[in-house]
Design an enzyme around this catalytic site. Structure first.
Site, PDB file in Angstrom:
ATOM      1  N   ARG A 162       0.837  -1.224   0.000  1.00 37.79           N
ATOM      2  CA  ARG A 162       0.000   0.000   0.000  1.00 37.79           C
ATOM      3  C   ARG A 162       0.866   1.267   0.000  1.00 37.79           C
ATOM      4  O   ARG A 162       0.518   2.274   0.623  1.00 37.79           O
ATOM      5  CB  ARG A 162      -0.946   0.033   1.204  1.00 37.79           C
ATOM      6  CG  ARG A 162      -1.963  -1.080   1.262  1.00 37.79           C
ATOM      7  CD  ARG A 162      -2.950  -1.040   0.107  1.00 37.79           C
ATOM      8  NE  ARG A 162      -4.040  -1.962   0.295  1.00 37.79           N
ATOM      9  CZ  ARG A 162      -4.053  -3.238  -0.091  1.00 37.79           C
ATOM     10  NH1 ARG A 162      -3.006  -3.754  -0.719  1.00 37.79           N
ATOM     11  NH2 ARG A 162      -5.110  -3.996   0.105  1.00 37.79           N
ATOM     12  N   SER A 236     -10.664  -0.863   3.308  1.00 39.42           N
ATOM     13  CA  SER A 236      -9.896  -0.951   4.564  1.00 39.42           C
ATOM     14  C   SER A 236      -9.485   0.450   5.002  1.00 39.42           C
ATOM     15  O   SER A 236      -8.865   1.174   4.228  1.00 39.42           O
ATOM     16  CB  SER A 236      -8.619  -1.770   4.363  1.00 39.42           C
ATOM     17  OG  SER A 236      -8.918  -3.052   3.901  1.00 39.42           O
ATOM     18  N   GLU A 339      -4.812   3.664   5.956  1.00 46.95           N
ATOM     19  CA  GLU A 339      -4.637   3.490   4.510  1.00 46.95           C
ATOM     20  C   GLU A 339      -5.323   4.644   3.777  1.00 46.95           C
ATOM     21  O   GLU A 339      -4.848   5.137   2.761  1.00 46.95           O
ATOM     22  CB  GLU A 339      -5.250   2.152   4.070  1.00 46.95           C
ATOM     23  CG  GLU A 339      -5.198   1.986   2.574  1.00 46.95           C
ATOM     24  CD  GLU A 339      -5.914   0.745   2.043  1.00 46.95           C
ATOM     25  OE1 GLU A 339      -5.647  -0.370   2.531  1.00 46.95           O
ATOM     26  OE2 GLU A 339      -6.737   0.904   1.137  1.00 46.95           O
TER      27      GLU A 339
HETATM   28  P1  FAD Z   1      -9.140   8.517  -5.033  1.00 53.15           P
HETATM   29  O1  FAD Z   1      -9.804   8.119  -3.757  1.00 53.15           O
HETATM   30  O2  FAD Z   1      -9.877   9.461  -5.918  1.00 53.15           O
HETATM   31  O3  FAD Z   1      -7.706   9.118  -4.712  1.00 53.15           O
HETATM   32  C1  FAD Z   1      -6.837   8.474  -3.811  1.00 53.15           C
HETATM   33  C2  FAD Z   1      -5.540   9.295  -3.701  1.00 53.15           C
HETATM   34  O4  FAD Z   1      -4.855   9.270  -4.954  1.00 53.15           O
HETATM   35  C3  FAD Z   1      -5.787  10.794  -3.428  1.00 53.15           C
HETATM   36  O5  FAD Z   1      -4.726  11.256  -2.639  1.00 53.15           O
HETATM   37  C4  FAD Z   1      -5.760  11.423  -4.795  1.00 53.15           C
HETATM   38  O6  FAD Z   1      -5.353  12.791  -4.767  1.00 53.15           O
HETATM   39  C5  FAD Z   1      -4.709  10.579  -5.499  1.00 53.15           C
HETATM   40  N1  FAD Z   1      -4.933  10.456  -6.937  1.00 53.15           N
HETATM   41  C6  FAD Z   1      -6.008   9.903  -7.551  1.00 53.15           C
HETATM   42  N2  FAD Z   1      -5.822   9.896  -8.880  1.00 53.15           N
HETATM   43  C7  FAD Z   1      -4.620  10.481  -9.114  1.00 53.15           C
HETATM   44  C8  FAD Z   1      -3.864  10.776 -10.288  1.00 53.15           C
HETATM   45  N3  FAD Z   1      -4.308  10.477 -11.505  1.00 53.15           N
HETATM   46  N4  FAD Z   1      -2.667  11.384 -10.147  1.00 53.15           N
HETATM   47  C9  FAD Z   1      -2.195  11.704  -8.922  1.00 53.15           C
HETATM   48  N5  FAD Z   1      -2.870  11.454  -7.782  1.00 53.15           N
HETATM   49  C10 FAD Z   1      -4.057  10.839  -7.877  1.00 53.15           C
HETATM   50  N6  FAD Z   1      -7.745  -0.847  -2.323  1.00 53.15           N
HETATM   51  C11 FAD Z   1      -6.910  -1.907  -2.486  1.00 53.15           C
HETATM   52  O7  FAD Z   1      -5.703  -1.719  -2.689  1.00 53.15           O
HETATM   53  N7  FAD Z   1      -7.376  -3.182  -2.437  1.00 53.15           N
HETATM   54  C12 FAD Z   1      -8.673  -3.475  -2.231  1.00 53.15           C
HETATM   55  O8  FAD Z   1      -9.046  -4.627  -2.192  1.00 53.15           O
HETATM   56  C13 FAD Z   1      -9.575  -2.393  -2.059  1.00 53.15           C
HETATM   57  N8  FAD Z   1     -10.886  -2.615  -1.799  1.00 53.15           N
HETATM   58  C14 FAD Z   1     -11.738  -1.578  -1.627  1.00 53.15           C
HETATM   59  C15 FAD Z   1     -13.081  -1.844  -1.369  1.00 53.15           C
HETATM   60  C16 FAD Z   1     -14.001  -0.817  -1.199  1.00 53.15           C
HETATM   61  C17 FAD Z   1     -15.455  -1.123  -0.923  1.00 53.15           C
HETATM   62  C18 FAD Z   1     -13.557   0.529  -1.313  1.00 53.15           C
HETATM   63  C19 FAD Z   1     -14.533   1.660  -1.183  1.00 53.15           C
HETATM   64  C20 FAD Z   1     -12.199   0.812  -1.534  1.00 53.15           C
HETATM   65  C21 FAD Z   1     -11.282  -0.239  -1.689  1.00 53.15           C
HETATM   66  N9  FAD Z   1      -9.916  -0.015  -1.905  1.00 53.15           N
HETATM   67  C22 FAD Z   1      -9.061  -1.070  -2.113  1.00 53.15           C
HETATM   68  C23 FAD Z   1      -9.380   1.358  -1.890  1.00 53.15           C
HETATM   69  C24 FAD Z   1      -9.497   2.080  -3.251  1.00 53.15           C
HETATM   70  O9  FAD Z   1     -10.455   1.472  -4.069  1.00 53.15           O
HETATM   71  C25 FAD Z   1      -8.165   2.112  -4.000  1.00 53.15           C
HETATM   72  O10 FAD Z   1      -7.190   2.745  -3.227  1.00 53.15           O
HETATM   73  C26 FAD Z   1      -8.286   2.847  -5.349  1.00 53.15           C
HETATM   74  O11 FAD Z   1      -7.106   2.673  -6.093  1.00 53.15           O
HETATM   75  C27 FAD Z   1      -8.548   4.343  -5.182  1.00 53.15           C
HETATM   76  O12 FAD Z   1      -8.843   4.859  -6.458  1.00 53.15           O
HETATM   77  P2  FAD Z   1      -9.621   6.215  -6.657  1.00 53.15           P
HETATM   78  O13 FAD Z   1      -9.579   6.538  -8.113  1.00 53.15           O
HETATM   79  O14 FAD Z   1     -10.968   6.126  -6.059  1.00 53.15           O
HETATM   80  O15 FAD Z   1      -8.711   7.223  -5.845  1.00 53.15           O
HETATM   81  N1  EPU Z   2     -10.211 -10.627  10.197  1.00 53.18           N
HETATM   82  C1  EPU Z   2     -10.865 -10.701  11.410  1.00 53.18           C
HETATM   83  N2  EPU Z   2     -11.966  -9.936  11.578  1.00 53.18           N
HETATM   84  C2  EPU Z   2     -12.445  -9.109  10.623  1.00 53.18           C
HETATM   85  C3  EPU Z   2     -11.769  -9.020   9.390  1.00 53.18           C
HETATM   86  C4  EPU Z   2     -10.648  -9.796   9.207  1.00 53.18           C
HETATM   87  O1  EPU Z   2     -10.459 -11.439  12.300  1.00 53.18           O
HETATM   88  O2  EPU Z   2     -13.464  -8.450  10.877  1.00 53.18           O
HETATM   89  C5  EPU Z   2      -9.008 -11.455   9.992  1.00 53.18           C
HETATM   90  C6  EPU Z   2      -9.307 -12.921   9.683  1.00 53.18           C
HETATM   91  O3  EPU Z   2      -8.283 -13.678  10.292  1.00 53.18           O
HETATM   92  C7  EPU Z   2      -9.153 -12.997   8.183  1.00 53.18           C
HETATM   93  C8  EPU Z   2      -8.029 -11.998   7.944  1.00 53.18           C
HETATM   94  O4  EPU Z   2      -8.286 -10.969   8.888  1.00 53.18           O
HETATM   95  O5  EPU Z   2      -8.800 -14.279   7.743  1.00 53.18           O
HETATM   96  C9  EPU Z   2      -7.960 -11.425   6.550  1.00 53.18           C
HETATM   97  O6  EPU Z   2      -9.213 -10.834   6.207  1.00 53.18           O
HETATM   98  P1  EPU Z   2      -9.522 -10.460   4.698  1.00 53.18           P
HETATM   99  O7  EPU Z   2      -9.216 -11.600   3.788  1.00 53.18           O
HETATM  100  O8  EPU Z   2     -10.889  -9.882   4.634  1.00 53.18           O
HETATM  101  O9  EPU Z   2      -8.446  -9.363   4.347  1.00 53.18           O
HETATM  102  P2  EPU Z   2      -7.897  -8.089   5.126  1.00 53.18           P
HETATM  103  O10 EPU Z   2      -6.516  -8.373   5.560  1.00 53.18           O
HETATM  104  O11 EPU Z   2      -8.852  -7.622   6.160  1.00 53.18           O
HETATM  105  C10 EPU Z   2      -6.805  -7.125   2.973  1.00 53.18           C
HETATM  106  C11 EPU Z   2      -6.771  -5.822   2.250  1.00 53.18           C
HETATM  107  C12 EPU Z   2      -8.018  -5.656   1.416  1.00 53.18           C
HETATM  108  C13 EPU Z   2      -8.090  -6.785   0.399  1.00 53.18           C
HETATM  109  C14 EPU Z   2      -8.124  -8.116   1.156  1.00 53.18           C
HETATM  110  C15 EPU Z   2      -8.055  -9.296   0.214  1.00 53.18           C
HETATM  111  C16 EPU Z   2      -5.409  -4.324   3.556  1.00 53.18           C
HETATM  112  C17 EPU Z   2      -5.366  -3.131   4.440  1.00 53.18           C
HETATM  113  N3  EPU Z   2      -6.615  -4.722   3.183  1.00 53.18           N
HETATM  114  O12 EPU Z   2      -7.879  -7.053   3.916  1.00 53.18           O
HETATM  115  O13 EPU Z   2      -7.920  -4.428   0.711  1.00 53.18           O
HETATM  116  O14 EPU Z   2      -9.241  -6.680  -0.406  1.00 53.18           O
HETATM  117  O15 EPU Z   2      -6.982  -8.187   2.041  1.00 53.18           O
HETATM  118  O16 EPU Z   2      -6.783  -9.381  -0.308  1.00 53.18           O
HETATM  119  O17 EPU Z   2      -4.363  -4.860   3.200  1.00 53.18           O
HETATM  120  C18 EPU Z   2      -8.368  -2.101   0.865  1.00 53.18           C
HETATM  121  O18 EPU Z   2      -7.153  -1.929   0.780  1.00 53.18           O
HETATM  122  O19 EPU Z   2      -9.195  -1.156   0.925  1.00 53.18           O
HETATM  123  C19 EPU Z   2      -8.889  -3.465   0.898  1.00 53.18           C
HETATM  124  C20 EPU Z   2     -10.187  -3.753   1.038  1.00 53.18           C
END
Ligand code: FAD
Ligand code: EPU
Length: 343
Positions: A162, A236, A339
């Site tokens: 991240r 997250s 994050e």
């Molecule tokens: P924004 O929220 O619009 O921007 C994020 C940051 O990047 C800001 O600081 C912004 O200024 C900057 N930025 C955006 N675009 C540009 C650009 N073109 N040039 C320079 N700076 C820029 N993330 C994960 O890694 N893994 C996941 O599994 C994951 N799951 C998610 C699930 C949910 C339900 C939600 C709501 C979010 C999740 N995220 C996850 C977080 C998010 O989706 C990612 O970080 C995504 O890449 C953000 O993209 P965005 O376009 O919405 O960025």
């Molecule tokens: N867990 C709990 N309680 C909870 C949630 C998770 O105990 O309420 C523990 C469990 O042991 C579970 C483990 O956490 O097995 C992992 O949970 P999960 O697979 O849901 O993944 P995570 O570590 O909570 C990360 C990323 C997610 C990504 C998933 C799948 C980060 C900060 N988050 O979550 O990314 O989708 O793995 O790879 O690394 C995001 O970045 O916004 C995001 C959603």
């Protein structure tokens, strides 16, 4: 070029926070971007993608520019790879599906991540055992001060968990215009993470494909992460802490149930969701998980996700996050790192 004034950002961030932007516009190429950068040089600038990794805690007294640079192009191919360039304003999941439809492998585990292509290198998005850096080739970014377009290779981006150079030493200096990924013509499947294998079995998949992996990831995500259309969140809220092996061993002695994953840095990664679920304000079964105060809460199916039930202001979510951080620190001695970008 239209610049709007005092507009609500509620529909531009997945937390659904009703903050206002003093000025707001969009750009779909570098010329428009340059023109807009000249418009209000005295005001702070915020580059917006899909708004899925930000929390507005107040109105933004400056210029918000939404990146809408489009286009997906196959640049080059060799025996094993296809090099695909995508504009920063493309919707990430739509781009993933496009690659899957073309049989270009590598993005299937990253299905259904909200947001746009341009933000994907910012925090090196990751899910289900794959990170952007695994398929990344290069990107082009506009230097805000020097008004030049520079190319960054993977090592220039200094990707980590991240993390990237754009969140650290080049924070607020570059606007990402496009990325180029190196995708495989002959897939290598990654199905070791968590419940991915079980989900594929449940689906009755006999022969693995990038499409079936994508569908399994989508199914798992839908079962535990809120859909921003129904419930505001930014995924997250915190990163999973990465600690030394000796610190982990000491914790494990005190809290035998604590789960862990080995981390790329040869340290131990602990799921922050577990920590948050195992401490809390009251004597509840699930700690903070499911906790709600007003419209700010900790999601009942995933403790790492803070949610807006409707009318929370950014400060409500932020305050809850601070309480959770203090509580985790007090019980486990671990400081959670956010994050989500706080604005
Ligand atoms: P924004 O929220 O619009 O921007 C994020 C940051 O990047 C800001 O600081 C912004 O200024 C900057 N930025 C955006 N675009 C540009 C650009 N073109 N040039 C320079 N700076 C820029 N993330 C994960 O890694 N893994 C996941 O599994 C994951 N799951 C998610 C699930 C949910 C339900 C939600 C709501 C979010 C999740 N995220 C996850 C977080 C998010 O989706 C990612 O970080 C995504 O890449 C953000 O993209 P965005 O376009 O919405 O960025
Ligand atoms: N867990 C709990 N309680 C909870 C949630 C998770 O105990 O309420 C523990 C469990 O042991 C579970 C483990 O956490 O097995 C992992 O949970 P999960 O697979 O849901 O993944 P995570 O570590 O909570 C990360 C990323 C997610 C990504 C998933 C799948 C980060 C900060 N988050 O979550 O990314 O989708 O793995 O790879 O690394 C995001 O970045 O916004 C995001 C959603």
């Amino acid at each position: 070029m239209v610049i709007q004034e005092n507009i609500s950002l509620k529909s531009f961030n997945t937390f659904g926070i009703n903050a206002k932007a003093r000025y707001f516009s969009t750009f779909s190429d570098v010329d428009e971007l340059e023109e807009l950068l000249h418009a209000y040089p005295q005001y702070p600038l915020f580059i917006l993608g899909g708004g899925s990794n930000i929390l507005f805690t107040k109105d933004f007294n400056g210029l918000v520019l939404k990146n809408e640079i489009k286009g997906v192009d196959e640049m080059h191919e060799d025996q094993n790879y296809v090099y695909v360039k995508a504009g920063a304003g493309e919707i990430w999941h739509r781009f993933v599906l496009h690659c899957i439809n073309n049989n270009w492998a590598g993005l299937e585990n990253l299905s259904l991540i909200p947001g746009n292509v341009g933000a994907s290198p910012m925090q090196n998005i990751g899910a289900y055992g794959v990170e952007l850096q695994d398929v990344f080739y290069c990107l082009e970014a506009f230097h805000r001060q020097e008004k030049k377009i520079l190319t960054f290779t993977s090592s220039d981006c200094e990707f980590g968990y991240r993390e990237s150079v754009f969140k650290r030493k080049y924070k607020d200096q570059f606007i990402i215009l496009n990325i180029t990924l190196k995708l495989r013509k002959h897939p290598i499947f990654h199905i070791e993470y968590g419940t991915l294998k079980q989900e594929l079995e449940r689906m009755g998949v006999k022969e693995l494909s990038i499409r079936s992996i994508s569908q399994a990831v989508i199914n798992i995500r839908k079962s535990k992460l809120p859909d921003p259309k129904d419930l505001g969140s930014a995924g997250s809220f915190f990163k999973n802490p990465v600690i030394t092996k000796s610190k982990f061993d000491a914790l494990k002695e005190k809290f035998p149930g604590i789960p862990s994953f080995s981390s790329r840095e040869d340290r131990v990664k602990i799921p922050a969701g577990w920590l948050i679920e195992h401490c809390g304000p009251e004597k509840t079964e699930s700690g903070w998980k499911g906790f709600r105060r007003g419209d700010a809460g900790c999601y009942s199916k995933q403790a790492l996700v803070l949610v807006n039930y409707g009318n929370a202001v950014g400060q409500d979510i932020f305050n809850l996050s601070e309480e959770i951080t203090a509580s985790v620190k007090s019980k486990f001695g671990i400081t959670l790192e956010r994050e989500v970008n706080i604005i």
